[in-house]
Design an enzyme around this catalytic site. Structure first.
Site, short mmCIF file in Angstrom:
data_model
loop_
_atom_site.label_atom_id
_atom_site.label_comp_id
_atom_site.label_asym_id
_atom_site.label_seq_id
_atom_site.Cartn_x
_atom_site.Cartn_y
_atom_site.Cartn_z
N ARG A 30 0.82 -1.22 0.00
CA ARG A 30 0.00 0.00 0.00
C ARG A 30 0.85 1.27 0.00
O ARG A 30 0.48 2.28 0.59
CB ARG A 30 -0.96 0.04 1.19
N ARG A 34 -3.28 6.47 0.60
CA ARG A 34 -3.77 7.65 1.32
C ARG A 34 -2.79 8.34 2.24
O ARG A 34 -3.10 9.40 2.76
CB ARG A 34 -5.04 7.29 2.08
N ARG A 43 -7.11 10.93 -6.01
CA ARG A 43 -8.29 10.15 -5.62
C ARG A 43 -9.54 11.02 -5.67
O ARG A 43 -10.60 10.55 -6.06
CB ARG A 43 -8.06 9.61 -4.20
N ASP A 80 -6.57 -3.59 -7.52
CA ASP A 80 -7.12 -4.22 -6.33
C ASP A 80 -7.31 -5.71 -6.58
O ASP A 80 -7.47 -6.12 -7.73
CB ASP A 80 -8.46 -3.58 -5.94
N TYR A 156 -14.22 -13.21 0.04
CA TYR A 156 -14.93 -11.96 -0.28
C TYR A 156 -16.20 -12.25 -1.08
O TYR A 156 -17.25 -11.63 -0.87
CB TYR A 156 -14.03 -11.01 -1.08
O1 CP3 Z 1 0.00 0.24 -3.12
C1 CP3 Z 1 -0.39 -0.95 -3.26
O2 CP3 Z 1 -0.17 -1.83 -2.41
C2 CP3 Z 1 -1.04 -1.36 -4.58
C3 CP3 Z 1 -2.45 -1.32 -4.65
C4 CP3 Z 1 -3.33 -2.25 -3.82
C5 CP3 Z 1 -4.61 -1.85 -3.37
N1 CP3 Z 1 -5.23 -2.92 -2.81
C6 CP3 Z 1 -5.16 -0.49 -3.54
C7 CP3 Z 1 -6.28 -0.06 -2.67
C8 CP3 Z 1 -3.16 -3.59 -3.44
C9 CP3 Z 1 -1.96 -4.48 -3.59
C10 CP3 Z 1 -4.37 -4.01 -2.81
C11 CP3 Z 1 -4.61 -5.37 -2.31
C12 CP3 Z 1 -5.83 -5.67 -1.56
N2 CP3 Z 1 -7.08 -5.14 -1.71
C13 CP3 Z 1 -5.89 -6.65 -0.55
C14 CP3 Z 1 -4.74 -7.55 -0.13
C15 CP3 Z 1 -3.88 -6.90 0.89
C16 CP3 Z 1 -4.48 -6.81 2.24
O3 CP3 Z 1 -4.80 -5.66 2.66
O4 CP3 Z 1 -4.64 -7.84 2.90
C17 CP3 Z 1 -7.21 -6.67 -0.06
C18 CP3 Z 1 -7.75 -7.54 1.04
C19 CP3 Z 1 -7.95 -5.71 -0.82
C20 CP3 Z 1 -9.40 -5.39 -0.71
C21 CP3 Z 1 -9.60 -3.97 -0.33
N3 CP3 Z 1 -9.46 -2.92 -1.18
C22 CP3 Z 1 -9.96 -3.45 0.93
C23 CP3 Z 1 -10.19 -4.28 2.17
C24 CP3 Z 1 -10.07 -2.07 0.79
C25 CP3 Z 1 -10.57 -1.08 1.82
C26 CP3 Z 1 -9.67 -0.88 2.95
C27 CP3 Z 1 -8.63 0.17 2.66
O5 CP3 Z 1 -7.45 -0.08 2.95
O6 CP3 Z 1 -9.01 1.25 2.20
C28 CP3 Z 1 -9.69 -1.74 -0.52
C29 CP3 Z 1 -9.59 -0.39 -1.11
C30 CP3 Z 1 -8.24 0.01 -1.59
N4 CP3 Z 1 -7.40 -0.77 -2.35
C31 CP3 Z 1 -7.64 1.29 -1.44
C32 CP3 Z 1 -6.41 1.26 -2.13
C33 CP3 Z 1 -5.42 2.37 -2.28
C34 CP3 Z 1 -8.25 2.47 -0.74
C35 CP3 Z 1 -9.15 3.16 -1.70
C36 CP3 Z 1 -9.31 4.62 -1.41
O7 CP3 Z 1 -8.41 5.41 -1.74
O8 CP3 Z 1 -10.39 4.97 -0.90
#
Ligand code: CP3
Length: 348
Positions: A30, A34, A43, A80, A156
């Site tokens: 990540r 943010r 965003r 994602d 999921y």
């Molecule tokens: O920078 C990076 O790591 C690359 C991008 C990336 C995202 N999601 C962007 C994202 C990666 C590798 C992921 C993987 C992901 N997504 C996982 C596996 C890693 C982990 O956390 O266990 C999972 C379970 C998800 C599903 C997911 N997507 C969740 C649970 C959420 C909401 C929680 C959160 O952290 O906001 C997301 C949204 C998400 N994916 C965001 C980002 C940058 C936030 C979106 C926003 O800006 O509002």
């Protein structure tokens, strides 16, 4: 490796292939997100998170933001794990402050409707983003493609949201044939998605098994390692050399079994996993990745220095990629990230 010649000889790839570095390469889960003001600005212009993921120029820009700011050894494509269920035809939404929401998958009929034929077309914007990033980035930095592991995606899809896993396990007990079928479809889809990412320029791949937690020993191979192995085999049939990192979050006590049964070159360790126990379980050749606590990164100060140094000390026992044990949190101060980069590279 497709068009991915750039990045193939990067420190990250060499480390994954077993070459220990004087200073471990570093990237952060990540890292695009943010905690960066420039991300929040981007965003705000891309209101729908999924549309953002499918906008190649915006996704490439988000991927490159941490690369410009920090001396990271790798970029991870901004996307994602839930784009795969979405591309298979499931309904996926991201609600503000709630994380992902899916319409829960109920049974055989829903599984029969999963449509593999449109996967690559629907995910074409992700591959275009990878091409843009690979073209814009220097060859000494690697580009990481990724996917969710079959069981995490199934969780999921069955639960309809993150955080809860009981219904997914109950489904696996009540419908063993259906869960095997679902995992087989997802393994194939994950494999195809990873192949397309390598074709588009990814130099390494990470498979996120975010819900490896709470799986009883007798189900671990069936739900976790065999489906991942299947996806890995799909990738290796086309790209035998591309290094793959598996991240079994919550199963740090089973990393030996995880690595042996999946055949991945690298194992990502979560916050709670013990580095020296993992090294003993895996031997001197397998690459470890991790596992700084994102809360230590957020907190900073002497606690951060100690936490980083403990990992650096353990990282002398074999190939290691410095990373977090989970993702960067939004409240992380940028100077703390900069400090970790310098410390890991021996400059602070
Ligand atoms: O920078 C990076 O790591 C690359 C991008 C990336 C995202 N999601 C962007 C994202 C990666 C590798 C992921 C993987 C992901 N997504 C996982 C596996 C890693 C982990 O956390 O266990 C999972 C379970 C998800 C599903 C997911 N997507 C969740 C649970 C959420 C909401 C929680 C959160 O952290 O906001 C997301 C949204 C998400 N994916 C965001 C980002 C940058 C936030 C979106 C926003 O800006 O509002």
């Amino acid at each position: 490796m497709g068009e991915g010649a750039k990045g193939q000889n990067s420190a990250l790839v060499r480390t994954l292939l077993g070459e220990q570095q004087p200073h471990p390469p570093i990237w952060l889960m990540r890292q695009a997100g943010r905690h960066l003001p420039e991300y929040r600005e981007l965003r705000a212009k891309n209101k729908s998170f999924l549309d953002f993921c499918y906008a190649p120029a915006a996704a490439a820009e988000a991927t490159l933001q941490p690369v410009r700011r920090y001396p990271v050894d790798a970029a991870i494509i901004f996307s994602d794990i839930l784009v795969v269920p979405h591309a298979l035809g499931r309904d996926v939404r991201f609600a503000e402050g709630e994380g992902p929401l899916l319409t829960p998958l109920e049974g055989a009929e829903d599984i029969a409707k999963l449509d593999m034929s449109r996967l690559e077309t629907r995910l074409a914007p992700v591959y275009e983003a990878l091409q843009r990033v690979r073209a814009a980035m220097d060859a000494d930095r690697a580009l990481i493609g990724f996917a969710g592991a079959p069981w995490t995606l199934a969780t999921y899809m069955i639960q309809g949201r993150g955080g809860e896993r009981d219904l997914a396990r109950a489904f696996a007990y009540q419908n063993p044939d259906l869960v095997d079928e679902l995992l087989a479809i997802l393994a194939e889809a994950v494999g195809q998605h990873l192949i397309a990412q390598v074709k588009a320029g990814a130099n390494a791949l990470q498979i996120f098994e975010s819900w490896a937690e709470d799986i009883p020993g007798h189900l671990f191979a069936r739900l976790v390692t065999k489906p991942i192995r299947r996806a890995v085999d799909v990738v290796r049939a086309v790209y035998p050399e591309v290094p793959i990192i598996g991240f079994p979050r919550g199963a740090g006590h089973r990393v030996g079994q995880f690595q042996q049964e999946t055949g991945v070159q690298g194992v990502g360790l979560d916050i709670a996993a013990d580095l020296s126990a993992a090294r003993s379980a895996l031997g001197p050749k397998v690459c470890l990745q991790g596992n700084l606590d994102p809360m230590a990164l957020m907190a900073g100060g002497a606690a951060l220095e100690q936490a980083v140094d403990a990992i650096l000390a353990a990282a002398t026992t074999g190939p290691h990629i410095f990373n977090l044990g989970h993702g960067v949190v939004p409240a992380t101060p940028i100077p703390n990230v900069e400090y970790v980069m310098r410390r890991v590279k021996g400059l602070a």
